[in-house]
Design a protein around this motif. Sequence first.
Motif, short mmCIF file in Angstrom:
data_model
loop_
_atom_site.label_atom_id
_atom_site.label_comp_id
_atom_site.label_asym_id
_atom_site.label_seq_id
_atom_site.Cartn_x
_atom_site.Cartn_y
_atom_site.Cartn_z
N ARG A 86 112.38 69.67 -21.60
CA ARG A 86 113.75 69.15 -21.69
C ARG A 86 113.73 67.63 -21.87
N PHE A 112 122.07 73.08 -18.14
CA PHE A 112 121.20 72.38 -19.11
C PHE A 112 122.03 71.47 -20.01
N TRP A 166 113.06 76.28 -22.05
CA TRP A 166 113.95 75.26 -21.46
C TRP A 166 113.83 75.18 -19.94
N MET A 197 121.75 67.51 -20.42
CA MET A 197 121.54 66.90 -21.74
C MET A 197 122.56 65.81 -22.00
#
Length: 542
Positions: free
Chosen positions: A183, A227, A177, A231
């Motif tokens: 990603r 993250f 990641w 997202m």
Amino acid sequence: MTPYSPDPDWWKSATGYQIYPRSFACSNGDGIGDIPGIIGKLDYLADLGIGFIWLSPVFSSPQADNGYDISDYQDIAPEFGTLADMDRLILEAKARGIGIVMDLVVNHSSDEHHWFRSALQGREVPYRDFYIWRDPVNGGAPNDQQSYFGGSAWEYDRASGQFYLHLFDKKQPDLNWQNPSLRRAIYQMMNWWLDRGIAGFRMDVIDLIGKDPDAQIFADAPDLHPFLREMHEATLKGRNVVTVGEAWSATPAGALLYSGRDAGELSMVFQFEHVSQQWDPVIGKWAPKPFDLVALKRVFNRWQAATAQDGWNSLFWGNHDLPRAVSKYGDGSEDSAKMLAIVLHLMKGTPYIYQGEEIGMTNAAFSAITQFRDVETVNFYAIRTAKGMDPQAFIQGANENGRDNARTPMQWTSGTQAGFTTGTPWIEVNPNHTAINAKAAQSKPDGVFATYKSLAHLRKSHPIIVAGTYTPLLEYHPKVVAYLRKHQGQCLAVIANFTGDPVTFDPNLTLQGDSLIATHTARTALNGPLTLAPHEAFAILG
Ligand code: TEU
């Protein structure tokens, strides 16, 4: 509320239902459940009253971990059907007001994904960095990190002379990641599914994606929340979907980081404190502790308190990784199944039913390792028996806490193979399907199915179940679960005997009202001492 209403909080008054597709309904006789099989059961699910289906993975996969090893995120495994079947499932479910929540397994892919196949071509290829590679240390693995499925989490690749990380099976290499291209590829894939009309994602081991393998920090690492926010911005924002992250490491204190109203991450997480509280802290699930109701209530109460003002809970007893609730927390009886349903579904949060739970399906028991299919159980059997453990003792433990025991086929009828398939099922059907099956359950006016159905319908018509405050009662009582919900001048008292013995106690509560739901006779008042039958549970709305 349905996923197709404009209310952004539709998932708070909806009931979730988990389908483990391999074991749900087989339409073509190959012994493996499939998407057309699910479509054929949508009327059953609509009758139950659910709002969305969490569909365990149906993507292309060599099935090393029953689909939690994905080789193509944008296609369907042939044993489950086709993309056209998937589109039809989304449409047919929508016609019944049911949303489809897909399982997003992006901590790792399959080693048969083209990214990994390409990564194996050498150290310099672009996809190499989609995975986590390290040089050997002293000729061996970079560190002693163990895989959740047993053995080292590092696998040596002879061709390049490096190890890759796999926190699960070696056929499930961890995705890197830290790489922005990875990603971006994941977000693109998520948008592709969302654009197809799905109602959201359940996110597999999402608490592991921020990992720092060199520091041996895996769960809850510093990059996790950044993250997830990224997202959200790239995929979920502005869409009326539900998201639930599987987070074994989540604590009440950290819950709002995921689901707080300003967090910009997820709707809720699956937390597992009520599960792991019952395991040995070091040996884990293969060494269960004696059941302790006071400790279990403490966990639930802590989570209810942590999300009282903000954030949101998920409520579940079981899933495809856990023993069936009625065997684990009850005694297998219908009364205990109904009691468990009432206790859980009237707390604050979104309840999830694991397929078969609504008809009182019990944990299957096996007698030989050859009857097990699960990579985790099979691996640990080899590891533990090689270290001298008695094979029968291992199987006894696996019957209690293994994953396959809750993965046997859905019991539709009392007929051949429980009506699951006309062929040979991939894993044995529980012989008790002659008594416990959906057909019988649906015809019983006061049965387990009727209880789940009432609960799903009640939460749509009673805002107190969705929004009421939660106050625990009798926290130290070793046999009774009791709590109060309050909302706009109304009061809902939920009281249950968690045990198989009658119990007499004083709830210290006076309440007059209507019976909302009951396992035994309807109760409308509380006033002084009370005697409950084994596994009796009821709720009074006053
Ligand atoms: O489960 C995560 C997980 O950690 C479980 O494997 C858990 O550790 C185990 O059951 C307890 O011993 C998710 C999925 O739900 C599971 O089915 C997958 O095998 C796993 O991730 C890997 O994708």
